[in-house]
Enzyme design. Structure first.
Site, PDB file in Angstrom:
ATOM      1  CG  HIS A  44     -13.569 -57.966  19.927  1.00 37.83           C
ATOM      2  ND1 HIS A  44     -12.701 -58.478  18.982  1.00 37.83           N
ATOM      3  CD2 HIS A  44     -14.423 -57.173  19.239  1.00 37.83           C
ATOM      4  CE1 HIS A  44     -12.995 -58.021  17.790  1.00 37.83           C
ATOM      5  NE2 HIS A  44     -14.045 -57.221  17.902  1.00 37.83           N
TER       6      HIS A  44
ATOM      7  CD  GLU B 177     -18.637 -54.830  15.055  1.00 40.31           C
ATOM      8  OE1 GLU B 177     -18.865 -53.614  15.289  1.00 40.31           O
ATOM      9  OE2 GLU B 177     -17.506 -55.302  14.850  1.00 40.31           O
TER      10      GLU B 177
END
Length: 323
Positions: free
Chosen positions: A50, A137
């Site tokens: 990201h 994550e």
């Protein structure tokens, strides 16, 4: 092709006799894609981290905002938009009929990254997109107190970052397990044609995820050891790795990237040599496949076979008897 699902072998004698059939023993083993097999593999699997998030900029953001809601910064948005154009340039480099399919972590920063990346692609080039919770994550716990988290991360450095489990969270080993589960689903998607509806089309998979998760994905795919994983540097924001299919049916980072890049990422000469093989090989038997990192496990291995060693021992004993 990667052999990560080698344990799920289903033998199809007819397919083995007819490599052009709908099923192929080589593909079922997923260690080698037969050039004449009907299974169509994605040409590339691209892992993208990201863009810059508010948490990257200021760790105190995690104190009041849940990790999964942390947004991109303005710079992160720009990074994601630029990454989209770079990825499009990669997949369109050869011209022809190509398309992309996206997997994305459910976190706000990855979904926002995908939105910006997607701007670079015409709608008719996008097969689809799917939120995939297993590429999220690493879980660091719930709200994170900044000073406490700094101390915990220092402890991780002493303990070892792969096996250290964050209080109320995950270890990298836990992430490895869910990534392994995702890979099994990925193969089913490929087998059932969910990612490739047009046989004349070149398919590219793009996985928008996180730094550690992407490194674990590569570790699982290429069967790297924990020590080899520990060598790896994290992805920069919106940096991506391109796993591209070589002529022999194996994916390699060295089809698109350079050896210098792999060195910068922390890969050892042994790991780079394996990527070189994958980029050019035609086929490897099982013994060669599983001995690719043999020196990692054995020091000064005996090159002699058991029979040769037994003969040498008998000869030595005979000489001792004569003396």
């Amino acid at each position: 092709m990667s052999h990560d699902t080698a344990s799920h072998v289903h033998h199809h004698p007819a397919a083995a006799e007819d490599p052009g059939g709908s099923e192929c023993r080589f593909c079922e083993m997923t260690r080698q894609h037969h050039p004449q097999c009907a299974r169509r593999l994605p040409k590339r699997i691209i892992l993208v981290r990201h863009g810059e998030s508010q948490g990257n900029l200021d760790m105190s953001a995690y104190t009041t905002t849940p990790d999964y809601r942390i947004p991109l910064t303005a710079l992160g948005v720009e990074q994601a938009r630029a990454a989209g154009h770079r990825i499009r340039d990669v997949v369109a480099a050869g011209g022809g009929n190509w398309k992309v399919y996206f997997y994305v972590s459910p976190y706000a920063r990855t979904r926002a990254t995908l939105r910006e990346v997607g701007r670079a692609f015409p709608r008719d080039r996008v097969i689809g997109a799917r939120e995939e919770c297993r590429v999220r994550e690493q879980d660091f716990g719930n709200f994170q107190v900044e000073e406490r988290m700094r101390a915990v991360k220092e402890t991780r450095q002493r303990f070892g970052r792969f096996f250290f489990r964050f209080p109320e969270g995950e270890s990298a080993a836990d992430v490895f397990d869910r990534v392994a589960s995702f890979l099994e689903s990925l193969w089913r998607d490929i087998d059932m044609g969910r990612l490739d509806q047009d046989p004349s089309c070149e398919t590219n998979l793009v996985i928008v995820s996180h730094g550690l998760t992407s490194r674990v994905f590569l570790m699982k795919w290429f069967k790297w050891t924990v020590a080899q994983f520990d060598r790896l540097n994290n992805f920069d924001n919106c940096e991506f790795r391109v796993m591209q299919l070589g002529p022999g049916g194996e994916y390699s980072l060295l089809v698109h990237h350079t050896k210098e890049e792999l060195q910068q990422w922390g890969m050892s000469p042994e790991m780079i040599a394996d990527q070189q093989w994958r980029a050019t090989a035609s086929r490897r038997n099982w013994a060669e496949e599983f001995s690719s990192f043999v020196d990692t496990f054995f020091q000064d291995p005996n090159d002699s076979s058991d029979e040769e060693q037994e003969a040498q021992d008998k000869e030595t004993n005979l000489l001792l008897d004569l003396e």
